[in-house]
Scaffold this active site. Structure first.
Site, PDB file in Angstrom:
ATOM      1  CG  ASP A 113      -2.105  -0.934   1.212  1.00  0.00           C
ATOM      2  OD1 ASP A 113      -1.991  -1.827   0.184  1.00  0.00           O
ATOM      3  OD2 ASP A 113      -2.873  -0.732   2.206  1.00  0.00           O
ATOM      4  CG  HIS A 169       2.851  -8.823   0.547  1.00  0.00           C
ATOM      5  ND1 HIS A 169       2.294  -9.958   1.104  1.00  0.00           N
ATOM      6  CD2 HIS A 169       2.592  -7.634   1.365  1.00  0.00           C
ATOM      7  CE1 HIS A 169       1.778  -9.456   2.083  1.00  0.00           C
ATOM      8  NE2 HIS A 169       1.746  -8.224   2.274  1.00  0.00           N
ATOM      9  CB  SER A 256       9.084   2.661   5.089  1.00  0.00           C
ATOM     10  OG  SER A 256       8.716   2.799   6.642  1.00  0.00           O
TER      11      SER A 256
END
EC number: 4.1.1.65
Length: 297
Positions: A113, A169, A256
């Site tokens: 995301d 991921h 991040s």
């Protein structure tokens, strides 16, 4: 003010920034910049805050944070009352069906995301950080030889806000090599900071791996820490077979960045994302969302 493009509504939205006043003072005032260089960018500052976020005393921050930033807890794997500390909430897992994605081998999905900027036909010595600032891939990973094969390829920069789901991921099936860790500072990766500090990505703590993707060739995965990011945690097993959508790791508290580099003629990024990047806007994406397709050579 940070404006980004929402693909679903096809409208521009204003990002609500955690610590907005603090960030503007730190990165825009002479006194704030001195405080930044003397204390904030140092490992000890982020480490101490990270330790606090691991304590039971930080739990009281969770509910106000959810309320202030309108975070949906319906997709969270556990109830927020069951988190032991703020870092548990920040690195939360989601329900299994919360981030659906296509199993089509030709579909390129987002690994996180975040807010995405995409660049094609990159010059490895002049990769864009933000308008006016560039950096080189060899400086980013401290390895000249490993970076050569990505010249004229594609670079995807995913900026994760403190309010985002903070696990990253794999975007395809394949195998992943061991992680390379590079020590560095802890500057913010918010656009407010990127406009005032050159080569932030090459100065911050970061980790990189080479993912041998079955459908998109070799891919550089680079995770970059930031202010108050206590740790970058890798949860994958090097050398073992990986499935599309598998978790690679997660960040503890703080904004991040995840950066992916593709070889030339491996991926075609969706036109709306490229257009928004060209116009100076990031595009909001969710983990598993289609962001491109495989390039058929």
């Amino acid at each position: 003010m940070i404006k980004y493009f929402n693909r679903k509504s096809k409208k521009y939205e204003i990002e609500k920034v955690a610590g907005d006043t603090y960030l503007k003072w730190i990165y825009s005032s002479p006194l704030g910049m001195k405080f930044l260089e003397a204390i904030v960018k140092k490992k000890i500052f982020s480490k101490l805050y990270g330790l606090f976020c691991n304590t039971k005393y930080s739990k009281r921050k969770i509910h106000p944070f959810i309320k202030d930033f309108n975070i949906s807890m319906d997709e969270c794997a556990i109830n927020y009352n069951d988190f032991k500390c703020f870092n548990d909430f920040f690195s939360r897992s989601l329900k299994q069906n919360a981030r659906p994605f296509s199993m089509n081998k030709k579909i390129l999905i987002s690994p996180v995301d975040g807010r995405l900027s995409a660049y094609e036909h990159i010059n490895l010595n002049k990769i864009i950080q933000i308008k006016g600032f560039t950096y080189s891939l060899s400086d980013l990973i401290n390895n000249n030889k490993a970076s050569e094969k990505f010249n004229n390829g594609t670079c995807l920069i995913f900026r994760l806000c403190p309010t985002d789901y903070h696990r990253f991921h794999f975007i395809d099936w394949g195998t992943c090599e061991s992680c390379n860790k590079i020590k560095g500072y802890y500057y913010s990766v918010n656009p407010i900071a990127l406009k005032n500090i050159s080569n932030v990505f090459c100065k911050n703590k970061r980790e990189w791996t080479i993912f041998h993707s079955n459908n998109f060739g070799d891919i550089f995965y680079i995770e970059i820490g930031a202010t108050c990011v206590g740790s970058i945690i890798q949860t994958y097993c090097p050398g073992k077979n990986i499935s599309k959508g598998d978790e690679k790791g997660y960040f503890k508290f703080g904004g991040s960045t995840v950066v992916l580099f593709f070889e030339e003629n491996r991926a075609i990024i969706d036109k709306d994302i490229l257009e928004q990047t060209k116009n100076g806007y990031e595009t909001k994406v969710l983990m598993g969302e289609k962001i491109g397709i495989k390039c058929e050579n």
